[in-house]
Write an enzyme that holds these catalytic residues in place. Sequence first.
Site, short mmCIF file in Angstrom:
data_model
loop_
_atom_site.label_atom_id
_atom_site.label_comp_id
_atom_site.label_asym_id
_atom_site.label_seq_id
_atom_site.Cartn_x
_atom_site.Cartn_y
_atom_site.Cartn_z
CG HIS A 418 -0.31 0.11 2.54
ND1 HIS A 418 0.02 1.31 3.12
CD2 HIS A 418 0.08 -0.86 3.43
CE1 HIS A 418 0.58 1.09 4.30
NE2 HIS A 418 0.63 -0.20 4.52
CB CYS A 437 0.84 -3.89 5.49
SG CYS A 437 -0.74 -4.74 5.68
#
Length: 500
Positions: A418, A437
Amino acid sequence: MIWASALLLAPWPGQVIAQSSATSEAARTSVAAEIRSSVGGKLRDFYGPRGYWPLWIEKGKIGPQGDALIALMESADADGLKPGDYDLRALKRLKGDADANGDPKLLARADLAFSKAFAALVSDMRKPSRKLKVRYLDPEVEPKDEEPREILRAAAVVPSFVDYVKGIGWMNPFYVKLRKARTGFAERWSGLPQVALPADVRLRPGMKSGAAPLRRRLGLESGAAYDKVLAAKVKAFQGDHGLKPDGVAGTATIEALNRGDGYYDRLIALNLERARLLPGPYTRHVVVDAASARLWYFSKGAQDGTMKVVVGAKESQTPMMAGMVRYATLNPYWNVPSDLVERKLAPKMLNGASLTKLHYEALSDWSANAQRLDPANIDWRAVADGRTELRVRQLPGGDNAMGKVKFMFPNDLGIYLHDTPSRDLLAKPARQFSNGCVRLEDAQRLGHWFFGRPLKAESDKPEQHEPLPQPVPVYLTYLTAIASGDGVQFLPDVYGRDVM
C-alpha cells in the site's frame, strides 16, 4: 587475365552464405527426421509440436549452448547438486562423436541427450532441497515439478539460447547473482586459519602490538603490528560481510571472524534456498525482501524497477508468503489492528479526543454489512483494558495510513502492498517499522506497471476496487545474504530466521 576469369567464376560472398545456410538447413532437416523416428516419452511432447526440429544443433554440430550446459553441470555443486548425477562423461563423449562425424543419427541422439540433461538440471535446480516456512495463497504460485516440455519450450523461445544457459536465465536474478558471488566469496575467505580472537578487544590501524592473532586469522605474515596491509585485509573482510569497511576490528568484526568459514557458507546456502523459490525474470512478478526492505518487479527476462519499502517490525513480522495481486483499492479505509485500538486510540478517547475529528469511525462487527457506532455509546474504558474488542477504521484522506491505494493479494493475515503518507520512515537505512504490511515508496509507479496506465480514482468514493488486467504473482521473502559487487553482503537477521 587468369585472376579475372577466376573472379568471374567464383561465387559471391552472398552466394556462399546462401549455399552454407541451405546446407545447414538440409542437415538439420535430416536430424529432425532422425529425431522423429527415435524420440519417445516426455521429450516427444516437446519435439512433436515443433516438427521434431533440433534444439541444440547449429551448422551440423552441437552449438555453443551445449558447451555452456556442460560447464554449468560441472559447477552444479554450487547449487547443492552433484555433477556426477548428470552423466557428464557420456554427454561429452556423445557430443565429440556427433561433432566429428556429422552423422544425422548421432546428432539426433546428441540433441535428445542434451535436452534430457537440460530438463533434468533445470528441474533439480528449481526444486528446494529443504523445507522453508512459506505460505502459498494461490495454486499459481505453489512450487511444482515442471514437465520437460515446459522447460524446453521456455528455452526455445528466448532471444539467445546460449545466453539463457550461461546466465541461468530460468532462475531468479537474486539466485543467479548470489550463486556467482558464492564462488568468489569462497575463494577469498575459505581455508584461512580458524584462529579464535578475544571478543573483548578493539584493534585499529596504527597499533604497534596486539594484532598477531588477527593477522594469523586473516592469513597474513606473522607480526604484531596493525599495519596498512592488515587494515586493507580487514576492510575487505568487512565489505564482503556486510559490515562498515572502516578497517577497525571492533565487536561486530571480531564476532564475524569468530563465526568461521562454515557459518557463512551455510548462510549463503540458506539464502540460495530462499531465492530458489522465486520465479525467473521471464515470469511477470513482484519480489518484496523484508531483510533489505526493498521491492523489485520483473517481466520479459529483465528487472523493470525497484523501490524502497517499509516492512514489518520484529514484533509484527512480514511473513514469507506468495500470492496473486488481483485488484487495487483506491481511496481505501484502514482497518486499525485491534491492539492499536486498545493501546493507542482508546486512551485518546478517554482523554477527550473526538473520533470524528481524528477521521476514524467505529463499526459493530467485521462483516461487510457492519453498522456505524456512535462513539458516545462505546465503553472506551473496556476497550482500553482489553475487555472489549472494537472494530475501528480510518477514513480515506490525506492522513490515511494506506495512502491513496492498496494492492490486494487476498489472505487471512491482512497483508498487502500500500501507499503511505509517512515518508520519513522511507529515508531510514533500516525500514522494519510496520504492522506486517508493505508500505511503498512509489505506489503510483507500481500501479502504472500493474495496469499499464496511470491509476487514478474516479471520485472521492471510498474503496473503489479496480481488477488487474492480469493477476500478478507477488513473493514476500527474506534474503539476509545477497550479492553485492564482487562479494556477498550479509544483512542483519532482524526477524531471527537464520537459525541453522
